[in-house]
Design a protein around this motif. Structure first.
Motif, mmCIF file in Angstrom:
data_model
loop_
_atom_site.group_PDB
_atom_site.id
_atom_site.type_symbol
_atom_site.label_atom_id
_atom_site.label_comp_id
_atom_site.label_asym_id
_atom_site.label_seq_id
_atom_site.Cartn_x
_atom_site.Cartn_y
_atom_site.Cartn_z
ATOM 1 N N SER A 428 0.836 -1.212 0.000
ATOM 2 C CA SER A 428 0.000 0.000 0.000
ATOM 3 C C SER A 428 0.864 1.253 0.000
ATOM 4 O O SER A 428 0.557 2.242 -0.708
ATOM 5 N N SER A 431 2.357 1.699 -3.480
ATOM 6 C CA SER A 431 1.404 2.118 -4.506
ATOM 7 C C SER A 431 0.939 3.554 -4.337
ATOM 8 O O SER A 431 0.516 4.181 -5.324
ATOM 9 N N SER A 432 0.992 4.080 -3.137
ATOM 10 C CA SER A 432 0.478 5.433 -2.889
ATOM 11 C C SER A 432 1.607 6.426 -2.620
ATOM 12 O O SER A 432 1.917 7.274 -3.466
ATOM 13 N N ASN A 440 -4.224 8.442 -2.137
ATOM 14 C CA ASN A 440 -4.749 7.104 -2.437
ATOM 15 C C ASN A 440 -4.362 6.064 -1.381
ATOM 16 O O ASN A 440 -4.575 4.865 -1.616
ATOM 17 N N CYS A 444 -5.744 2.251 -1.318
ATOM 18 C CA CYS A 444 -4.820 1.117 -1.489
ATOM 19 C C CYS A 444 -4.903 0.158 -0.304
ATOM 20 O O CYS A 444 -4.929 -1.067 -0.483
ATOM 21 N N THR A 732 -3.541 -1.375 -7.911
ATOM 22 C CA THR A 732 -3.370 -0.102 -7.207
ATOM 23 C C THR A 732 -2.081 0.596 -7.633
ATOM 24 O O THR A 732 -2.012 1.831 -7.665
ATOM 25 N N GLU A 735 -2.904 2.275 -10.602
ATOM 26 C CA GLU A 735 -4.014 3.205 -10.370
ATOM 27 C C GLU A 735 -5.160 2.923 -11.340
ATOM 28 O O GLU A 735 -5.732 3.821 -11.975
#
Length: 766
Positions: A428, A431-432, A440, A444, A732, A735
């Motif tokens: 997470s 990905s963010s 996000n 995520c 994720t 996106e």
């Protein structure tokens, strides 16, 4: 004077020892000549061997720095004690030799001796009588031969094999004809065949023991039944109430894709209002399953993380994302939160706990039915060096502790869940925050945690456990938790006693006949006493006969069990023999001519037939299918019967049982295996409240099927968690809001849920 001395030296006779000492290896080790006679034939053979060795292996000259060895000059006279000879130190005028042997020669050189010429043998010297205090010395001449060459290993191996073959050939016909003896043939015909234990295999490689947690308290089954019943109804009602808000959540989630209504809900409800409504419905589901939610959050602090921890974290993160989505999106949320998927996972966890508690209630009820139930344990190496299931009667200890322990799925989740949680947080963040998209982060986290929580997490054990406990409860059996289930793995043996094949009431008395002048009461007392001391399954039948005739048990001594199918005991001055017809023939007891009784107990007093008790055996209908299921699951039945009539030939001819796939130990081994006071394992496998082979076999086979089903379902659930974790991370990371939708994620999780009820539904079908 010098001339006479030279003449004496020239006329002196030289023995073989002197010659070898001068031209061979020197004097013996001890420096003293030996007195054993040396025959001409032996001398000639030694010379021949020395010539061959000298020709094949010529001696290597020693270094000049080595000290010379002295040799004896003359042969000691016979009959006199031999004195050690002093070594003569050579004068400076005498030449020194640098060859192999350095010897002090006389002034007049001795003519050389050729090896081709045969040396005349010296006259044999008379043997010296050794004194009792002095050990006898052997006359052995030591010659410095070349070092021995290494032996050929192939030739040595062939010689060893040839010797073994010769030894085997010498002894292979020693026992020929022993099997033709009349006594041996008669014993083989009258004594039933027995199996002999095989040679124990090599010891297994021991694994490193795992860290064992302290077991739960050993609560009696009756108290556990009250505990599980206390909150069971409340949990059942709340699980049904959770379906109402869950239904509306699924409706709001699936309506944009399936269009249930003529007018879409997105036009009726504001997107921001939709997020808050879904968050409220999810909060209602979380309140109804509050105990499951809290227990999932408390588990990690006790070192027992489970999939309910993943479900609890997923619901908290999804609820936070649903509440923060309108604010983060500026009042225009372009997606739907995962409230329906998270709430469904929480309901599946609650339903799985409900099924598990139902199974535990049924197991406790079955175990609390009898005050002293039968206990089933798996004893290590009891017969034929294999683990063996044994049924015995004793106090119920350890059942409550094993029932409260972790199940097989929880043991796997305890290792997998920390890894999944750590990976979900890292993915997470990558990905963010790792892509400069901190807004996000909640999306995520909620997506990855929801995808990593399988819907079948608690159903892997709860569903098959409830179905199997329900079937075993009807037959009066209960498995002792997951520890008892693990004892049903791999190939093993199973001990069968008289009451397993023929429970009480299956054997009835068909008639009595007394011979001679023996009283009926006396014959019945003798027979019932011997059968009681033998521990036979006929004890109940003869006890009822004893009471009906007003007889009593008698105290005997010198009880002996025979391989031929009978036993003997001494009562006062009477030797009583009780057994089958073959046993009476083996003991030379005359039977009436034309006897056609197949299943009966014969009694003989002092070698004379006293009575016959005809019996009628009725095999229960559950025994044949139970034996088939045991053999199909690689469990070998071992007949440990004490009834004289229950032998393989009788079971095959009368009841058509597959005795060729059973084992029948010797009589002493059967009595040892069926001894009620024999030590057993401390870990329980099952608890039985009824007699017979039916509940016994169903508990063992059912535990084996349950273990296989739970492991398969749990492995599939873990694979689904890993696949969902990686897939959600990829989407994720890219996106991809259009691909990672609640509908797609719900379909993905439902597909991984399908195998669990299919596998768990077949556990009780055998």
């Amino acid at each position: 004077m010098p001339t006479n001395r030279d003449n004496e030296q020239n006329n002196e006779e030289y023995s073989l020892e002197d010659i070898l000492a001068e031209f061979g290896s020197g004097a013996p080790e001890s420096g003293v000549a030996h007195n054993l006679p040396y025959t001409p034939k032996e001398e000639e053979e030694d010379l021949r061997e020395k010539r061959e060795e000298a020709f094949l292996f010529p001696p290597k000259p020693k270094k000049a720095s080595e000290p010379p060895k002295a040799s004896p000059r003359s042969k000691p006279s016979a009959g006199k004690r031999e004195q050690p000879r002093r070594e003569r130190v050579p004068s400076p005028e005498e030449p020194r030799s640098t060859g192999e042997n350095v010897t002090a020669f006389p002034k007049k050189p001795m003519p050389p001796v050729r090896q081709e010429e045969a040396v005349p043998p010296p006259p044999p010297a008379p043997e010296e009588e050794p004194s009792p205090t002095q050990p006898r010395k052997e006359k052995v001449v030591e010659v410095a031969f070349p070092s021995a060459q290494p032996e050929n290993p192939v030739a040595a191996g062939l010689d060893q094999l040839r010797k073994k073959a010769d030894d085997f050939a010498d002894h292979m016909f020693e026992e020929e004809g022993a099997e033709e003896d009349k006594s041996v043939r008669r014993a083989e015909r009258l004594i039933p065949g027995v199996d002999v234990e095989e040679v124990p295999p090599l010891p297994r490689r021991e694994r490193k023991p795992r860290k064992v947690q302290p077991p739960p308290p050993d609560t009696p089954p009756s108290e556990l039944l009250k505990r599980y019943t206390k909150g069971f109804q409340s949990l059942r009602v709340r699980s049904w109430l959770m379906l109402f808000p869950l239904f509306f959540l699924l409706l709001l989630t699936l309506e944009p894709s399936l269009h249930f209504f003529p007018q879409p809900l997105s036009q009726l409800l504001d997107p921001v209002l939709t997020c808050y409504v879904m968050a409220g419905l999810q909060g209602a589901v979380m309140l109804l399953g509050l105990d499951t939610l809290l227990w999932g959050l408390i588990r990690p602090f006790r070192g027992r993380s489970g999939m309910d921890t993943m479900a609890a974290l997923a619901n908290l993160l999804v609820l936070s994302d649903a509440l923060a989505l309108p604010t983060l999106s500026g009042g225009q949320p372009g997606r739907i939160p995962f409230c329906a998927v998270a709430a469904l996972s929480l309901w599946c966890v609650t339903y799985g706990e409900l099924q598990k508690r139902r199974g535990q209630r049924m197991a406790c009820r079955a175990a609390a039915t009898a005050s002293e139930p039968y206990l089933v344990t798996r004893d290590e190496g009891a017969w034929n060096n294999r683990d063996t299931y044994a049924k015995w009667s004793g106090p119920l200890k350890g059942f409550g502790s094993q029932l409260q322990a972790e199940d097989g799925a929880e043991r796997i989740y305890r290792v997998m869940v920390p890894l999944l949680v750590l990976a979900a947080f890292l993915f997470s963040l990558l990905s963010s925050v790792g892509h400069n998209r901190p807004q996000n982060l909640l999306w995520c986290l909620s997506a990855i945690f929801t995808a990593a929580c399988p819907l079948s997490c608690t159903l892997c054990f709860g569903l098959p456990w409830r179905k199997l406990s329900q079937r075993l409860g009807k037959t009066g059996a209960a498995l002792a938790g997951w520890q008892g289930v693990t004892n049903t793995t791999g190939g093993a043996n199973l001990l069968l006693t008289d009451i397993d094949l023929f429970p009480a009431g299956s054997v009835t008395l068909n008639g009595i006949k007394v011979f001679g002048t023996f009283p009926l009461e006396r014959v019945i007392s003798y027979t019932a006493s011997v059968i009681r001391d033998a521990g036979s399954g006929l004890e109940k039948t003869f006890y009822d006969l004893l009471r009906s005739q007003g007889a009593i048990y008698r105290k005997g001594e010198l009880f002996t069990a025979y391989e031929g199918g009978g036993a003997s005991e001494v009562f006062g001055r009477d030797l009583v023999q009780v057994g089958s017809a073959s046993f009476m023939v083996l003991m030379d007891v005359a039977l009436p001519p034309g006897l056609k009784v197949k299943n009966a107990v014969f009694c003989a007093v002092n070698g004379e037939l006293a009575g016959i008790f005809a019996l009628n055996y009725q095999l229960p209908g559950t025994v044949p299918p139970a034996l088939d299921s045991l053999i199909h699951n690689r469990i070998t039945p071992v007949l440990c019967t004490r009834d004289f009539n229950l032998i393989p030939s009788m079971l095959r001819q009368r009841f058509k049982l597959p005795v060729e796939k059973m084992e029948f130990p010797a009589v002493e081994r059967r009595r040892e295996l069926s001894d009620p006071h024999r030590p057993h394992s401390q870990t329980l496998t099952a608890v039985l409240c009824r007699e017979g082979l039916g509940p016994y076999a169903e508990a063992i086979v059912g535990g084996r099927r349950l273990r296989s089903a739970v492991r398969t379902s749990t492995v599939l659930a873990c694979l689904g968690s890993g696949a969902g974790l990686l897939l959600a991370f990829y989407l994720t990371f890219m996106e991809s809001f259009s691909s990672l939708t609640p509908v797609n994620l719900l379909i993905f999780l439902l597909m991984w849920l399908v195998p669990t009820p299919l596998i768990g539904g077949t556990v009780d079908r055998y």
